[in-house]
Design an enzyme around this catalytic site. Structure first.
Site, PDB file in Angstrom:
ATOM      1  N   VAL A 239       0.836  -1.206   0.000  1.00 57.11           N
ATOM      2  CA  VAL A 239       0.000   0.000   0.000  1.00 57.11           C
ATOM      3  C   VAL A 239       0.865   1.248   0.000  1.00 57.11           C
ATOM      4  CG1 VAL A 239      -1.663   1.334   1.357  1.00 57.11           C
ATOM      5  CG2 VAL A 239      -1.948  -1.129   1.101  1.00 57.11           C
ATOM      6  N   ALA A 240       1.952   1.221   0.781  1.00 60.39           N
ATOM      7  CA  ALA A 240       2.845   2.375   0.836  1.00 60.39           C
ATOM      8  C   ALA A 240       3.594   2.567  -0.477  1.00 60.39           C
ATOM      9  CB  ALA A 240       3.844   2.206   1.975  1.00 60.39           C
ATOM     10  N   ASP A 286      -9.028  33.504 -35.815  1.00 56.66           N
ATOM     11  CA  ASP A 286      -9.910  34.345 -36.608  1.00 56.66           C
ATOM     12  C   ASP A 286      -9.747  35.788 -36.139  1.00 56.66           C
ATOM     13  OD1 ASP A 286     -11.892  35.041 -38.423  1.00 56.66           O
ATOM     14  OD2 ASP A 286     -13.500  34.709 -36.980  1.00 56.66           O
ATOM     15  N   ASP A 592     -15.715  28.822 -36.193  1.00 59.93           N
ATOM     16  CA  ASP A 592     -17.078  29.035 -35.699  1.00 59.93           C
ATOM     17  C   ASP A 592     -18.148  28.334 -36.528  1.00 59.93           C
ATOM     18  OD1 ASP A 592     -16.962  30.550 -37.962  1.00 59.93           O
ATOM     19  OD2 ASP A 592     -17.250  32.483 -36.974  1.00 59.93           O
ATOM     20  N   ASP A 596     -15.696  24.728 -40.649  1.00 53.74           N
ATOM     21  CA  ASP A 596     -14.401  24.835 -39.965  1.00 53.74           C
ATOM     22  C   ASP A 596     -14.037  23.550 -39.235  1.00 53.74           C
ATOM     23  OD1 ASP A 596     -14.012  27.473 -40.737  1.00 53.74           O
ATOM     24  OD2 ASP A 596     -15.123  28.258 -39.031  1.00 53.74           O
ATOM     25  N   ASN A 658       7.343   7.284  -1.724  1.00 51.10           N
ATOM     26  CA  ASN A 658       6.972   5.870  -1.802  1.00 51.10           C
ATOM     27  C   ASN A 658       8.172   4.976  -2.058  1.00 51.10           C
ATOM     28  OD1 ASN A 658       4.412   6.823  -1.487  1.00 51.10           O
ATOM     29  ND2 ASN A 658       3.555   5.891  -3.318  1.00 51.10           N
TER      30      ASN A 658
END
Length: 858
Positions: A239-240, A286, A592, A596, A658
């Site tokens: 776990v560690a 644009d 837009d 495009d 860790n």
């Protein structure tokens, strides 16, 4: 929320921990079981809070693009969300509206729609409520309006015929590749490192347990208690060792970063965009509404009395009108008549809403309304006392608009506005004060030259004229629009956003190349680009037709020298993106319209306009600008770099802690045997909680570093685990681990003393590392720990101090209260670790400076 919380326990290591709780209780280790259970629940709560906040942040993003529409229901007008439209609804359309569904027109009053996003037609299309044949092509169905198009003029009433994916826009959207919601490259690399660490660390754990059990068997000391102790130890060490929270932390950081960016008008739709933003080297933007305000503004007025310069910008009716002699021209009768003509021959409205000036109607017409307001004319009052009784609307063929008004004095007057060459052709005289004089050929040529000069200054020019009709409104159009009195020329411009120049300068300072791509005229585009710093001496300008004549090879050879593209088509944008990407650049592309979408999807980051953009453009994009502002792109790049930096800090801190725990704890047991456990399982689990908990999360929200926008763009192939992260891990293994071994060995005769020294050494060293991870490169004195990190560390120190006062906790941890001499030694080593980290950072800064110099030279 419950599902998210229970989901925390599906993690394999959480299941192992719960198994450890049961085993501990079965052998009577109730205190151990209780401590492990508390740790499990705390980890689950921590994970739940983070994941729940991320989900809420993502959910909030979905609500930020909703559109409201006006419909008639139960005989009255109501506002409803666009998603609630159904076939049969009666939709009300007005100038400025975006059509939310396919509709059949029932009424049309001079209605025109911009269908460029659907058909590519650049000129607004006239609409009517008549009947057309069933085989009429889509672009010629004048009695239909389509989802995603915009109403530019007039008003209408229509019945909804199709919504969503059944609309014409929806059919096109269905052809665009469905957006994949896969993991980001960063998450993939994080998963890989997590798996690699898991394999290595679990192998070490398995080796330690196996060697210990074999050693116990050979020594005839193997029994159930030893086996259970080693299993518990292996679980705790695993776990560690394994950073099981890495993927969740990365996802959460990206999601919360996305939410923070949305508050700054950058709505990130795909998580990979957050990471890619830090690599962007080219922004293809644009012009209209992105680099400019999108609010047409009158800049210059020219009449027989001379030229008038107009101050102010946008739709705010504030700005000085200054004549050539420095005096205000508003008292000149012919100038007042020009303003009156621009206001009356006009369908736009100016109004204030929530402290902001807005318009309803065509932006070009709105500029004339704002001009009149700057001179003191009251829009509503002037129109009320001079009502319109007839109009001849603008069309692409006529290039002019005329309206007849019943004036306050009872006479009828016709006003005209339109293209200068068209209006001049209809005029025979020119206004001069309260009188008129003939429009001579010389004066006509002079006005034409003035028109050309204004156009060369990137101004869009409209001409205005009028004609008294006496007490009878003449109905014959040719008679009405002939022998007009010329009033003057109005030059207008969509001005650059005030923040655009600063944003462009920032881009250039960090070696991000801004490029303007627009459908506007070459002169207009170049003038704006030069004003905001995109176009500089030596840069080239290409038009769409010129670009189409170039082969891909020819274009690739000059693309880096072109800063402005004018009169381009959507497919030209795709060609531009490919050319930059062929050079190895990371390209952001704005758009837009539906057309495009190919360029936006091809770009590394597709950026849709939130105000003017179609839904298809937004769906094809990685990011949506809710304010259509170029500066927001630069702010998003800064935010993207900030998020990436913080993830690296978290990873560097977590991994070195860790790995150090595994090397120290596993190594000692492997060398000396299971009876020399340097830390008991409960202590290991607590250390894991302390380091993976609040301090690590605090690093994830650290403020941006001072030079975040002074660095060159990050190499997209660069791993998050680059040399600065690896150097922290190597330093921990080479410098710190041997001292842990020494500290344990000198106290090995007293296991409680040895475990106490190792436990508190881990606490001090890991918190010292956390303080220094505020920046992986800058000194702690230049980048001191921020507020949340200090609070997290103070909380953890206080918690440890309180816990060790409890005898049961000390027994479960296998430690005792440390003496002052022990704490002094541990504190001294913590200071030594800080000095070593500072020395490491000095070497890193030198290496980074050399690398940046090499990158910039290249």
């Amino acid at each position: 929320a419950l599902k998210i919380f229970l989901g925390q326990f599906r993690n394999l290591l959480m299941v192992i921990l719960l198994t450890a709780v049961v085993l501990s209780m079965l052998v009577g280790e109730v205190v151990d079981a209780a401590i492990i259970l508390v740790i499990v629940v705390f980890c689950a709560v921590l994970g739940f809070v983070q994941e729940y906040r991320a989900e809420r942040a993502l959910e909030a993003l979905k609500q930020m693009l909703s559109q409201a529409v006006s419909v008639v229901r139960d005989g009255r007008r109501v506002e409803v969300p666009a998603r609630e439209l159904v076939p049969g609804d009666i939709l009300l359309l007005e100038a400025g509206d975006r059509v939310a569904a396919d509709v059949r027109l029932l009424e049309s009053h001079s209605l025109r729609c911009d269908e460029a996003s659907l058909t590519g037609e650049s000129v607004p299309v006239d609409k009517h409520a008549g009947v057309v044949g069933a085989a009429t092509p889509l672009a010629e169905r004048a009695n239909m309006a389509y989802a995603g198009t915009a109403v530019t003029y007039g008003r209408g009433r229509a019945a909804v015929t199709a919504t969503g994916m059944r609309s014409e826009l929806g059919r096109i959207a269905g052809e665009v590749a469905i957006i994949e919601t896969g993991k980001t490259p960063l998450e993939k690399r994080t998963d890989e490192i997590g798996k690699w660490l898991a394999i290595v660390c679990l192998s070490v754990c398995a080796l330690v347990v196996a060697v210990s059990l074999i050693r116990g068997y050979l020594n005839q000391s193997l029994d159930l208690e030893l086996a259970l102790t080693m299993v518990m130890f292996a679980i705790a060490l695993a776990v560690a060792a394994v950073p099981e929270a890495l993927a969740a932390i990365v996802t959460g950081a990206l999601a919360l970063g996305m939410h923070a960016m949305a508050k700054r008008n950058a709505i990130v739709r795909k998580m990979p965009a957050v990471e890619t933003l830090g690599c962007t080297t080219v922004i293809c933007s644009d012009k209209t509404g992105t680099l400019t305000t999108g609010e047409m503004t009158a800049r210059r007025v020219h009449g027989p009395g001379g030229t008038v310069e107009v101050g102010g910008a946008g739709f705010t009716p504030a700005g000085e009108l200054r004549g050539v002699d420095g005096h205000s021209p508003v008292t000149d009768p012919s100038f007042r008549r020009l303003l009156e003509a621009g206001l009356l021959c006009n369908d736009s409205e100016l109004f204030e809403q929530a402290g902001k000036w807005c318009i309803r109607g065509d932006p070009t017409e709105a500029a004339l309304v704002v001009l009149a307001a700057k001179a003191g004319l009251q829009t509503v009052g002037t129109r009320r006392v001079n009502p319109r009784i007839e109009e001849y609307p603008f069309s692409s063929e006529r290039k002019r608009m005329s309206t007849i008004h019943s004036m306050a004095d009872g006479a009828f007057v016709v006003f005209m506005k339109g293209a200068p060459e068209v209006v001049l052709g209809r005029c025979s005289s020119v206004a001069e004060g309260t009188d008129t004089r003939p429009l001579s050929d010389a004066l006509r040529e002079d006005l034409q030259r003035t028109n050309e000069a204004m156009a060369n200054d990137a101004l869009r020019v409209l001409a205005l004229a009028y004609k008294p009709l006496g007490e009878t409104a003449v109905a014959d159009l040719d008679q009405v629009e002939s022998d007009m009195v010329f009033l003057g020329l109005v030059g207008m411009l969509d001005p650059p956003r005030p923040e655009a120049a600063a944003a462009v300068a920032t881009c250039r300072s960090v070696h991000i190349r801004p490029v303007m791509i627009t459908g506007d005229h070459r002169l207009t585009a170049t003038a704006i680009a030069r004003e905001i710093g995109i176009h500089q001496t030596g840069d080239r300008v290409l038009t769409g037709p010129e670009l189409q004549q170039l082969s891909d090879r020819e274009f690739a050879s000059i693309v880096e020298h072109v800063s402005v593209y004018a009169r381009v088509s959507p497919m030209d944008k795709l060609k531009i993106v490919k050319a930059w990407q062929a050079r190895g650049d990371v390209v952001a592309m704005t758009g837009d319209g539906v057309n495009d979408a190919p360029a936006m999807k091809r770009a590394d980051i597709g950026i849709a306009m939130g105000i003017t953009g179609t839904d298809v453009a937004k769906q094809a994009s990685d990011m949506v600008l809710s304010d259509d502002n170029f500066a927001t792109i630069v702010a998003a790049i800064e935010r993207g770099r900030w998020i990436y930096d913080n993830i690296k800090k978290y990873l560097a801190y977590l991994l070195q802690c860790n790995i150090t725990e595994v090397v120290v704890i596993g190594g000692i047991v492997l060398m000396m045997g299971p009876e020399f456990l340097p830390l008991l399982p409960a202590a290991i689990l607590y250390l894991n909680l302390a380091t993976d908990g609040l301090p690590a999360l605090a690093l994830g929200v650290a403020p941006a570093e001072h030079d975040i926008m002074a660095r060159p763009p990050r190499d997209p192939q660069e791993s998050v685990f680059d040399w600065d992260v690896k150097s922290f891990i190597l330093r921990a293994v080479i410098i710190e681990c041997p001292f842990f071994y020494y500290l344990f060995l000198v106290n090995a005769d007293d296991m409680t003393a040895a475990r106490t020294a190792v436990f508190f050494m881990f606490v001090i060293v890991e918190f010292t590392i956390a303080l220094n991870c505020r920046s992986l490169v800058d000194s702690i004195f230049k980048a001191p720990p921020h507020k949340w990190l200090v609070i997290a560390l103070v909380w953890e120190v206080v918690l440890v101090a309180l816990l060790i006062q409890i005898p049961g906790v000390r027994d479960a941890f296998g430690i005792r209260l440390p003496g002052w001499s022990e704490l002094a030694l541990i504190a001294a080593f913590g200071l030594f670790v800080m000095l070593i980290i500072e020395a490491t950072k000095i070497l890193l800064r030198r290496r980074i400076q050399v690398r940046r110099t090499h990158t910039l030279a290249r």
